[in-house]
Design a protein around this motif. Structure first.
Motif, short mmCIF file in Angstrom:
data_model
loop_
_atom_site.label_atom_id
_atom_site.label_comp_id
_atom_site.label_asym_id
_atom_site.label_seq_id
_atom_site.Cartn_x
_atom_site.Cartn_y
_atom_site.Cartn_z
N LEU A 1 16.61 -14.81 21.40
CA LEU A 1 17.70 -14.52 20.48
C LEU A 1 17.47 -15.29 19.19
CD1 LEU A 1 20.74 -14.68 22.95
CD2 LEU A 1 19.22 -12.74 22.42
N CYS A 2 17.21 -14.57 18.10
CA CYS A 2 16.93 -15.19 16.81
C CYS A 2 18.19 -15.25 15.96
CB CYS A 2 15.91 -14.37 16.02
SG CYS A 2 14.35 -14.05 16.82
N SER A 3 18.30 -16.29 15.15
CA SER A 3 19.31 -16.27 14.09
C SER A 3 18.85 -15.28 13.03
CB SER A 3 19.46 -17.66 13.48
OG SER A 3 18.27 -18.02 12.78
N ALA A 4 19.76 -14.89 12.16
CA ALA A 4 19.40 -13.94 11.10
C ALA A 4 18.29 -14.49 10.22
CB ALA A 4 20.64 -13.62 10.26
N ALA A 5 18.35 -15.79 9.88
CA ALA A 5 17.32 -16.39 9.04
C ALA A 5 15.98 -16.42 9.76
CB ALA A 5 17.75 -17.80 8.65
N GLN A 6 16.01 -16.73 11.05
CA GLN A 6 14.78 -16.77 11.84
C GLN A 6 14.13 -15.40 11.89
OE1 GLN A 6 15.70 -18.32 15.71
NE2 GLN A 6 13.89 -19.58 15.80
N TRP A 7 14.94 -14.38 12.10
CA TRP A 7 14.44 -13.00 12.18
C TRP A 7 13.71 -12.62 10.89
CZ3 TRP A 7 13.94 -9.17 15.71
CH2 TRP A 7 13.81 -7.86 15.25
N SER A 8 14.32 -12.92 9.76
CA SER A 8 13.69 -12.58 8.47
C SER A 8 12.40 -13.35 8.26
CB SER A 8 14.67 -12.86 7.32
OG SER A 8 15.80 -12.03 7.41
N ALA A 9 12.40 -14.63 8.65
CA ALA A 9 11.21 -15.45 8.46
C ALA A 9 10.05 -14.97 9.32
CB ALA A 9 11.53 -16.91 8.78
N ILE A 10 10.34 -14.51 10.52
CA ILE A 10 9.28 -14.07 11.44
C ILE A 10 8.82 -12.66 11.13
CG2 ILE A 10 8.74 -13.52 13.85
CD1 ILE A 10 10.68 -15.78 14.66
N THR A 11 9.77 -11.73 10.94
CA THR A 11 9.41 -10.30 10.83
C THR A 11 9.29 -9.82 9.39
OG1 THR A 11 11.71 -9.52 10.83
CG2 THR A 11 10.66 -9.90 12.98
N GLY A 12 9.91 -10.53 8.44
CA GLY A 12 9.96 -10.04 7.07
C GLY A 12 10.99 -8.96 6.87
N GLU A 13 11.79 -8.66 7.90
CA GLU A 13 12.81 -7.63 7.83
C GLU A 13 14.18 -8.26 7.55
OE1 GLU A 13 12.87 -5.12 11.29
OE2 GLU A 13 10.73 -5.40 11.64
N VAL A 14 15.02 -7.48 6.88
CA VAL A 14 16.40 -7.91 6.68
C VAL A 14 17.17 -7.61 7.96
CG1 VAL A 14 18.51 -7.53 5.35
CG2 VAL A 14 16.28 -7.43 4.21
N PRO A 15 17.89 -8.58 8.51
CA PRO A 15 18.64 -8.32 9.75
C PRO A 15 19.76 -7.32 9.50
CG PRO A 15 19.25 -10.44 8.85
CD PRO A 15 18.09 -9.95 8.03
N PRO A 16 20.23 -6.65 10.55
CA PRO A 16 21.36 -5.72 10.37
C PRO A 16 22.57 -6.45 9.80
CG PRO A 16 20.39 -5.48 12.56
CD PRO A 16 19.78 -6.71 11.94
N ALA A 17 23.35 -5.73 9.00
CA ALA A 17 24.55 -6.32 8.43
C ALA A 17 25.51 -6.69 9.56
CB ALA A 17 25.22 -5.35 7.47
N SER A 18 26.32 -7.72 9.33
CA SER A 18 27.31 -8.11 10.32
C SER A 18 28.24 -6.93 10.57
CB SER A 18 28.11 -9.31 9.81
OG SER A 18 29.02 -9.75 10.78
N PRO A 19 28.57 -6.63 11.84
CA PRO A 19 29.39 -5.45 12.14
C PRO A 19 30.80 -5.59 11.60
CG PRO A 19 29.10 -6.78 14.11
CD PRO A 19 28.19 -7.36 13.06
N VAL A 20 31.50 -4.46 11.52
CA VAL A 20 32.88 -4.44 11.07
C VAL A 20 33.70 -5.39 11.95
CG1 VAL A 20 33.45 -2.49 12.55
CG2 VAL A 20 34.86 -2.94 10.56
N ASP A 21 34.66 -6.08 11.35
CA ASP A 21 35.47 -7.01 12.14
C ASP A 21 36.52 -6.24 12.95
OD1 ASP A 21 38.31 -7.29 10.66
OD2 ASP A 21 36.73 -7.06 9.17
N ARG A 22 37.03 -6.89 14.00
CA ARG A 22 37.95 -6.25 14.92
C ARG A 22 39.21 -5.76 14.21
NH1 ARG A 22 42.53 -7.27 17.44
NH2 ARG A 22 42.88 -6.49 19.58
N GLU A 23 39.77 -6.55 13.29
CA GLU A 23 41.02 -6.19 12.64
C GLU A 23 40.88 -4.88 11.86
OE1 GLU A 23 44.20 -7.89 12.97
OE2 GLU A 23 42.87 -8.29 14.66
N THR A 24 39.78 -4.73 11.13
CA THR A 24 39.55 -3.49 10.38
C THR A 24 39.44 -2.30 11.32
OG1 THR A 24 38.39 -4.73 8.65
CG2 THR A 24 38.02 -2.35 8.74
N TYR A 25 38.73 -2.50 12.43
CA TYR A 25 38.54 -1.43 13.41
C TYR A 25 39.89 -0.99 13.99
CZ TYR A 25 36.23 1.07 17.25
OH TYR A 25 35.79 2.03 18.12
#
Length: 325
Positions: free
Chosen positions: A236-260
């Motif tokens: 399980l990578c943090s978003a920063a770790q994922w970008s550093a390893i893969t060069g990819e932008v991590p998925p955007a944080s999902p919609v919050d529960r209240e909005t849903y």
């Protein structure tokens, strides 16, 4: 002749022989109250560690496996599919998410330490209560908030471990005869994954309570062939770790529960009267939530409108609606 199950990545899904597992993004539910099943908001991306020899940590490369990105306190659930009956062990760090026992690479029924497939359609968290689970929530290692830290007193592994065990030839033939099916060879279209474990930087803690049963297996342990198995570790990578390893932008944080909830989008209920629910794990029932240990960051929450809750299976076992997972 018995052979080990081949483990592969196919797109954003893991294939452990006949078993397919995907990791679903979802809403983090409040830690107070008992809640319906939140929706699936798409799969987490999966990448083989071995595909990043220049950027992945050396210990990860030495031991293989796959990785996926999560934000701190992001929730997730696992969707299962199997072409035939199988047992699937699920570990959060070195703790079984079903039994609460220390991870053991052998099947047990006292207590049951695996999910029985094809009966179990998914798993959203640890088996912590009568008819409910506590949601999987990502937290950094070193804070003592993971299930692993609370049960074992250490955070040496983190991540998720999966081990699938197929049926014996005799049990499989008996099942195929009952289904009127003909055995066929599995065809895989992706590269193999090296199954092993390594210490990642994120682990899974416990979140809110959700209505979900973990089914008792009706099969005898003798129906399973422990040599026909395969295991893989999911870092399980943090978003920063994922970008550093893969060069990819991590998925955007999902919609919050209240909005849903405010938009009246659907939640789900799943009840199968044909299967018995496992007793909760005493060990997992004592696990504290991430909010208890690190502070609650959710604030007040809007109740879900009962009219937006969709029942996926009725009391008699008939599928009512598939839903969008």
């Amino acid at each position: 002749m018995t052979t080990a199950l081949t483990i592969k990545v196919n797109g954003d899904q893991l294939e452990l022989g006949p078993v397919t597992v995907s990791f679903q993004r979802t809403l983090r539910i409040p830690e107070e109250g008992l809640h319906s099943l939140p929706p699936g908001l798409g799969r987490f991306p999966l990448r083989r560690v071995s595909d990043y020899p220049d950027t992945a940590p050396a210990e990860w490369l030495a031991r293989g496996g796959v990785m996926m990105p999560l934000y701190q306190r992001e929730a997730m659930w696992m969707l299962f599919h199997s072409e035939e009956p199988a047992a699937l062990q699920v570990g959060v760090g070195r703790v079984c998410a079903v039994s609460g026992e220390t991870w053991d690479e052998s099947l047990s029924k006292d207590p049951q330490n695996y999910a029985a497939l094809q009966d179990q359609p998914w798993l959203d968290g640890i088996n912590a209560g009568e008819g409910y689970i506590r949601q999987f929530v990502a937290v950094p290692l070193g804070l003592g908030a993971t299930v692993e830290a609370q049960v074992t007193g250490s955070e040496d592994h983190g991540g998720v471990q999966l081990r699938a065990v197929g049926l014996t030839d005799q049990a499989l033939r008996k099942w195929e005869d009952a289904q009127g099916q003909v055995e066929c060879d599995m065809v895989y279209s992706a590269d193999p994954v090296i199954p092993f474990c390594a210490p990642p930087d994120m682990g899974l803690g416990a979140g809110g309570r959700m209505r979900q049963e973990v089914y008792a297996d009706e099969r005898a342990l003798s129906d399973y062939d422990e040599k026909r198995s395969g295991r893989v570790f999911v870092h399980l990578c943090s978003a920063a770790q994922w970008s550093a390893i893969t060069g990819e932008v991590p998925p955007a944080s999902p919609v919050d529960r209240e909005t849903y909830v405010r938009h009246g989008l659907p939640w789900f209920e799943y009840y199968d009267a044909d299967h018995e629910d496992l007793a909760p794990s005493d060990t997992l029932g004592k696990v504290k939530t991430v909010g208890d240990l690190l502070g609650d960051d959710s604030g007040p929450h809007t109740p879900v409108d009962p009219a937006t809750v969709i029942r996926l299976k009725g009391d008699g076992g008939d599928v009512v609606a598939d839903g969008q997972w």
